[in-house]
Design a protein around this motif. Structure first.
Motif, PDB file in Angstrom:
ATOM      1  N   ASP A 123       7.356 -15.379 -13.170  1.00  0.00           N
ATOM      2  CA  ASP A 123       8.082 -14.209 -12.668  1.00  0.00           C
ATOM      3  C   ASP A 123       7.673 -13.718 -11.282  1.00  0.00           C
ATOM      4  OD1 ASP A 123       9.947 -12.213 -12.122  1.00  0.00           O
ATOM      5  OD2 ASP A 123       9.229 -11.048 -13.995  1.00  0.00           O
ATOM      6  N   LEU A 124       8.183 -13.852 -10.148  1.00  0.00           N
ATOM      7  CA  LEU A 124       7.694 -13.524  -8.929  1.00  0.00           C
ATOM      8  C   LEU A 124       7.491 -11.846  -8.841  1.00  0.00           C
ATOM      9  CD1 LEU A 124       9.113 -15.688  -5.901  1.00  0.00           C
ATOM     10  CD2 LEU A 124       6.703 -15.686  -6.982  1.00  0.00           C
ATOM     11  N   ASP A 125       8.300 -11.112  -9.416  1.00  0.00           N
ATOM     12  CA  ASP A 125       8.201  -9.834  -9.616  1.00  0.00           C
ATOM     13  C   ASP A 125       6.873  -9.306 -10.258  1.00  0.00           C
ATOM     14  OD1 ASP A 125      10.887  -9.624  -8.590  1.00  0.00           O
ATOM     15  OD2 ASP A 125      11.736  -9.373 -10.395  1.00  0.00           O
ATOM     16  N   SER A 126       6.260 -10.203 -10.935  1.00  0.00           N
ATOM     17  CA  SER A 126       4.813  -9.637 -11.334  1.00  0.00           C
ATOM     18  C   SER A 126       3.723 -10.091 -10.461  1.00  0.00           C
ATOM     19  CB  SER A 126       4.559 -10.362 -12.931  1.00  0.00           C
ATOM     20  OG  SER A 126       4.643 -11.813 -12.624  1.00  0.00           O
ATOM     21  N   VAL A 127       4.064 -10.543  -9.548  1.00  0.00           N
ATOM     22  CA  VAL A 127       2.901 -11.201  -8.509  1.00  0.00           C
ATOM     23  C   VAL A 127       2.356  -9.799  -7.709  1.00  0.00           C
ATOM     24  CG1 VAL A 127       2.448 -12.569  -6.535  1.00  0.00           C
ATOM     25  CG2 VAL A 127       3.604 -13.501  -8.326  1.00  0.00           C
ATOM     26  N   PRO A 128       1.006  -9.772  -7.276  1.00  0.00           N
ATOM     27  CA  PRO A 128       0.533  -8.811  -6.643  1.00  0.00           C
ATOM     28  C   PRO A 128       1.072  -8.666  -5.328  1.00  0.00           C
ATOM     29  CG  PRO A 128      -1.193  -9.956  -7.699  1.00  0.00           C
ATOM     30  CD  PRO A 128      -0.076 -10.597  -8.239  1.00  0.00           C
ATOM     31  N   ARG A 129       1.318  -7.485  -4.910  1.00  0.00           N
ATOM     32  CA  ARG A 129       1.782  -7.444  -3.577  1.00  0.00           C
ATOM     33  C   ARG A 129       1.207  -6.252  -2.724  1.00  0.00           C
ATOM     34  NH1 ARG A 129       7.601  -6.807  -4.785  1.00  0.00           N
ATOM     35  NH2 ARG A 129       6.901  -8.282  -6.474  1.00  0.00           N
ATOM     36  N   CYS A 130       1.171  -6.400  -1.398  1.00  0.00           N
ATOM     37  CA  CYS A 130       0.697  -5.428  -0.617  1.00  0.00           C
ATOM     38  C   CYS A 130       1.737  -4.170  -0.623  1.00  0.00           C
ATOM     39  CB  CYS A 130       0.458  -6.021   0.936  1.00  0.00           C
ATOM     40  SG  CYS A 130      -0.758  -6.921   0.837  1.00  0.00           S
ATOM     41  N   SER A 131       1.140  -3.052  -0.218  1.00  0.00           N
ATOM     42  CA  SER A 131       1.716  -1.748  -0.237  1.00  0.00           C
ATOM     43  C   SER A 131       2.492  -1.676   1.004  1.00  0.00           C
ATOM     44  CB  SER A 131       0.864  -0.704  -0.193  1.00  0.00           C
ATOM     45  OG  SER A 131       0.015  -0.479   1.132  1.00  0.00           O
ATOM     46  N   ALA A 132       3.306  -0.694   1.126  1.00  0.00           N
ATOM     47  CA  ALA A 132       4.379  -0.538   2.307  1.00  0.00           C
ATOM     48  C   ALA A 132       3.525  -0.252   3.559  1.00  0.00           C
ATOM     49  CB  ALA A 132       5.327   0.797   2.117  1.00  0.00           C
ATOM     50  N   THR A 133       2.524   0.408   3.513  1.00  0.00           N
ATOM     51  CA  THR A 133       1.536   0.804   4.472  1.00  0.00           C
ATOM     52  C   THR A 133       1.041  -0.363   4.985  1.00  0.00           C
ATOM     53  OG1 THR A 133       1.058   3.110   3.500  1.00  0.00           O
ATOM     54  CG2 THR A 133      -0.466   2.127   5.247  1.00  0.00           C
ATOM     55  N   GLU A 134       0.576  -1.330   4.169  1.00  0.00           N
ATOM     56  CA  GLU A 134      -0.334  -2.646   4.495  1.00  0.00           C
ATOM     57  C   GLU A 134       0.781  -3.525   5.148  1.00  0.00           C
ATOM     58  OE1 GLU A 134      -3.562  -3.850   1.351  1.00  0.00           O
ATOM     59  OE2 GLU A 134      -1.748  -3.312   0.583  1.00  0.00           O
ATOM     60  N   LEU A 135       1.993  -3.653   4.505  1.00  0.00           N
ATOM     61  CA  LEU A 135       3.174  -4.334   5.191  1.00  0.00           C
ATOM     62  C   LEU A 135       3.441  -3.888   6.614  1.00  0.00           C
ATOM     63  CD1 LEU A 135       5.019  -4.969   2.071  1.00  0.00           C
ATOM     64  CD2 LEU A 135       3.676  -6.740   3.166  1.00  0.00           C
ATOM     65  N   ALA A 136       3.364  -2.821   6.801  1.00  0.00           N
ATOM     66  CA  ALA A 136       3.927  -1.923   8.097  1.00  0.00           C
ATOM     67  C   ALA A 136       2.666  -2.502   9.183  1.00  0.00           C
ATOM     68  CB  ALA A 136       4.074  -0.566   8.241  1.00  0.00           C
ATOM     69  N   ASP A 137       1.723  -2.970   8.860  1.00  0.00           N
ATOM     70  CA  ASP A 137       0.776  -3.372   9.738  1.00  0.00           C
ATOM     71  C   ASP A 137       1.400  -4.786  10.570  1.00  0.00           C
ATOM     72  OD1 ASP A 137      -1.472  -4.518  11.428  1.00  0.00           O
ATOM     73  OD2 ASP A 137      -2.950  -3.806  10.071  1.00  0.00           O
ATOM     74  N   PRO A 138       1.484  -4.958  11.875  1.00  0.00           N
ATOM     75  CA  PRO A 138       1.850  -6.375  12.299  1.00  0.00           C
ATOM     76  C   PRO A 138       0.824  -7.232  12.130  1.00  0.00           C
ATOM     77  CG  PRO A 138       1.410  -4.637  14.071  1.00  0.00           C
ATOM     78  CD  PRO A 138       1.270  -3.799  12.875  1.00  0.00           C
ATOM     79  N   ASP A 139      -0.174  -7.090  11.779  1.00  0.00           N
ATOM     80  CA  ASP A 139      -1.163  -8.059  11.511  1.00  0.00           C
ATOM     81  C   ASP A 139      -1.574  -8.372  10.087  1.00  0.00           C
ATOM     82  OD1 ASP A 139      -1.565  -8.579  14.262  1.00  0.00           O
ATOM     83  OD2 ASP A 139      -3.072  -6.832  14.326  1.00  0.00           O
ATOM     84  N   CYS A 140      -0.697  -7.638   9.423  1.00  0.00           N
ATOM     85  CA  CYS A 140      -0.837  -8.018   7.584  1.00  0.00           C
ATOM     86  C   CYS A 140      -0.708  -9.590   7.625  1.00  0.00           C
ATOM     87  CB  CYS A 140       0.290  -7.067   7.070  1.00  0.00           C
ATOM     88  SG  CYS A 140       0.124  -7.682   5.138  1.00  0.00           S
ATOM     89  N   PRO A 141      -1.523 -10.159   6.870  1.00  0.00           N
ATOM     90  CA  PRO A 141      -1.066 -11.745   6.700  1.00  0.00           C
ATOM     91  C   PRO A 141      -0.257 -12.271   5.737  1.00  0.00           C
ATOM     92  CG  PRO A 141      -3.304 -11.034   5.672  1.00  0.00           C
ATOM     93  CD  PRO A 141      -2.733  -9.776   6.188  1.00  0.00           C
ATOM     94  N   VAL A 142       0.195 -11.130   4.878  1.00  0.00           N
ATOM     95  CA  VAL A 142       1.249 -11.471   3.861  1.00  0.00           C
ATOM     96  C   VAL A 142       2.380 -10.777   3.794  1.00  0.00           C
ATOM     97  CG1 VAL A 142      -0.747 -11.981   2.323  1.00  0.00           C
ATOM     98  CG2 VAL A 142       0.130  -9.726   2.193  1.00  0.00           C
ATOM     99  N   THR A 143       3.584 -11.401   3.273  1.00  0.00           N
ATOM    100  CA  THR A 143       4.652 -10.621   3.039  1.00  0.00           C
ATOM    101  C   THR A 143       5.045 -10.380   1.575  1.00  0.00           C
ATOM    102  OG1 THR A 143       5.862 -12.675   2.953  1.00  0.00           O
ATOM    103  CG2 THR A 143       5.570 -12.035   5.037  1.00  0.00           C
ATOM    104  N   LEU A 144       6.106  -9.836   1.321  1.00  0.00           N
ATOM    105  CA  LEU A 144       6.573  -9.902  -0.036  1.00  0.00           C
ATOM    106  C   LEU A 144       7.174 -10.983  -0.696  1.00  0.00           C
ATOM    107  CD1 LEU A 144       8.664  -6.387   0.359  1.00  0.00           C
ATOM    108  CD2 LEU A 144       6.430  -6.772  -0.867  1.00  0.00           C
TER     109      LEU A 144
END
Length: 447
Positions: A123-144
């Motif tokens: 289940d991809l919904d259970s996979v660890p994810r970055c927060s909205a703050t982390e994802l807002a960083d243009p240099d964040c290396p991962v996506t949702l």
């Protein structure tokens, strides 16, 4: 810097001896999977343990495209312990394990979306994810994670049901160049294990995932773990304690056991007079708390040896991505105060109060770990990575994946601060839970 599962678990002596001895067949400077296994120097101020490095070399020479020159050195295995011969074999086992993490064939993958696979997939919904703050960083290396994005999947097994499941290949293999839909995670070796007994290998992989969860939560949430009082010490742990006695360093041990309930020991090694490597940390999870404590001590020595040859990273922690970046940065004497939340913890726990869970039966022990994870509503998956080289030496190599646990991340811009586990686990462990804005800003010191 960790010890392979071959040395971390109690197992069938006959099986272990046979498999370990055959590992030596992989070592040869002329065409061997492992070219050399040199012993590494240990500073006089540190416990005189035997530390070996198994040099795997550039696997792209025989497997073009799987792992290029940037992997050189990253696939080497390390073995540390009291017995030199055993430590050298542990290093070879870990090199084999890391090699197996890079060996794949695109024909074994299935291209599909999570939506298409439905209940047949993790289940991809259970996979660890970055927060909205982390994802807002243009240099964040991962996506949702995206359930509608095509990606590669590999066949695995759901430990709770015993049924086959598709697992995202990027959660299994290292140095797998990600496609657009696969950029929701960063490749790391967590959950890999090698052992002659497949049950011990799977258990070792699961215990490492549990260990990394404890490491991440302890540091990010700044948990004031109970300091361990060594009221009962077995002969193996005593050997390590004897070697640390009289040295210009102190190793502090803490009970980092999470709500999963598998004994976990967190170690903080302090060398007050060392000019560059003042503080290092290590952690170990085992069904036997005595084994976990001994391994944690052992790992602090291995990490110190590695850090002595590591150039200091830059001062911008946001740029840290390497395995040793945070450890090298945090080992500096001027940052010793960052560990006060642990070293000043008023809580105490006797080592004898930690449960000894090992049954002596590898299958029963594996079942116990799987049941503990299931009791916490944590799905666990295992993928067989055993390559031909491992089969010829009687070894099994596996990869355990438990998406519900908090991952260890060396990338400061992607610490998976949006994973619910990070905030729920402290409460279940009896600690307060900090919101994202109050999490530990120092980089992860574990390597």
């Amino acid at each position: 810097m960790r010890m392979s599962a071959i040395a971390a678990a109690a197992t069938n002596p006959k099986t272990e001896t046979t498999g370990s001895a055959r590992l030596a067949e992989l070592v040869s400077p002329l065409g061997g999977l492992v070219s050399h296994v040199p012993r590494l120097p240990v500073e006089p101020s540190e416990p005189p343990l035997a530390v070996f490095s198994a040099e795997l070399g550039e696997v792209s020479a025989v497997l073009p495209g799987l792992c290029g020159p940037e992997c050189l050195g990253n696939l080497d295995g390390t073995g540390t312990g009291v017995d030199p011969e055993r430590s050298a074999l542990v290093a070879v086992a870990e090199a084999l394990e890391r090699y197996a993490n890079c060996v794949y064939d695109e024909r074994q993958f299935r291209w599909a979306t999570a939506a298409e696979l439905g209940a047949e997939a993790l289940d991809l919904d259970s996979v660890p994810r970055c927060s909205a703050t982390e994802l807002a960083d243009p240099d964040c290396p991962v996506t949702l994670p995206d359930r509608t994005a095509p990606m590669r999947w590999v066949r695995g097994l759901h430990l709770g049901t015993g049924e086959p499941r598709w697992v995202p290949a990027v959660l299994v293999y290292m140095h797998l160049p990600p496609h657009a839909g696969e950029r929701f995670t960063r490749s790391i070796s967590t959950g890999s294990a090698a052992h002659p007994d497949p049950a011990v290998a799977v258990r070792g992989g699961l215990c490492e995932v549990i260990e990394r969860d404890a490491i991440s939560i302890t540091w990010l949430q700044q948990l004031a773990l109970p300091r361990l009082e060594l009221d009962t010490v077995g002969p193996e742990l005593q050997r390590y304690l004897d070697l640390t006695a009289g040295r210009d360093l102190t190793i502090h041990l803490f009970d980092a056991t999470t709500d999963v309930g598998i004994p976990t020991v967190y170690a903080v090694s302090v060398a007050p007079h060392h000019p560059t490597c003042h503080t290092v940390v290590a952690c170990a999870t085992s069904l036997d708390p005595q084994v976990a404590a001994a391994k944690a001590i052992c790992e602090t020595v291995s990490e110190r040896v590695a850090l002595h040859g590591t150039p200091p990273p830059g001062d911008d922690v946001r740029e840290f991505t390497g395995v040793a970046d945070g450890a090298a940065y945090m080992s500096d004497p001027q940052r010793a105060g960052a560990f006060d939340f642990l070293l000043d913890s008023p809580a105490r726990r006797r080592l004898s109060e930690m449960p000894a869970l090992s049954t002596g039966d590898p299958v029963a022990d594996l079942r116990l770990v799987a049941e503990r994870l299931a009791a916490c509503d944590l799905d666990a998956y295992v993928v067989d990575l055993t390559p031909d080289e491992a089969l010829r030496t009687g070894m099994s190599v596996v990869r355990a994946v438990v998406p519900g646990l908090q991952p260890l991340s060396f990338s400061y811009r992607a610490r998976y601060l949006g994973h619910p586990r990070l905030y729920r686990a402290p409460l279940r462990m009896g600690h307060p839970s900090r919101p994202e804005a109050e999490l530990n800003a120092w980089p992860q010191p574990f390597a």
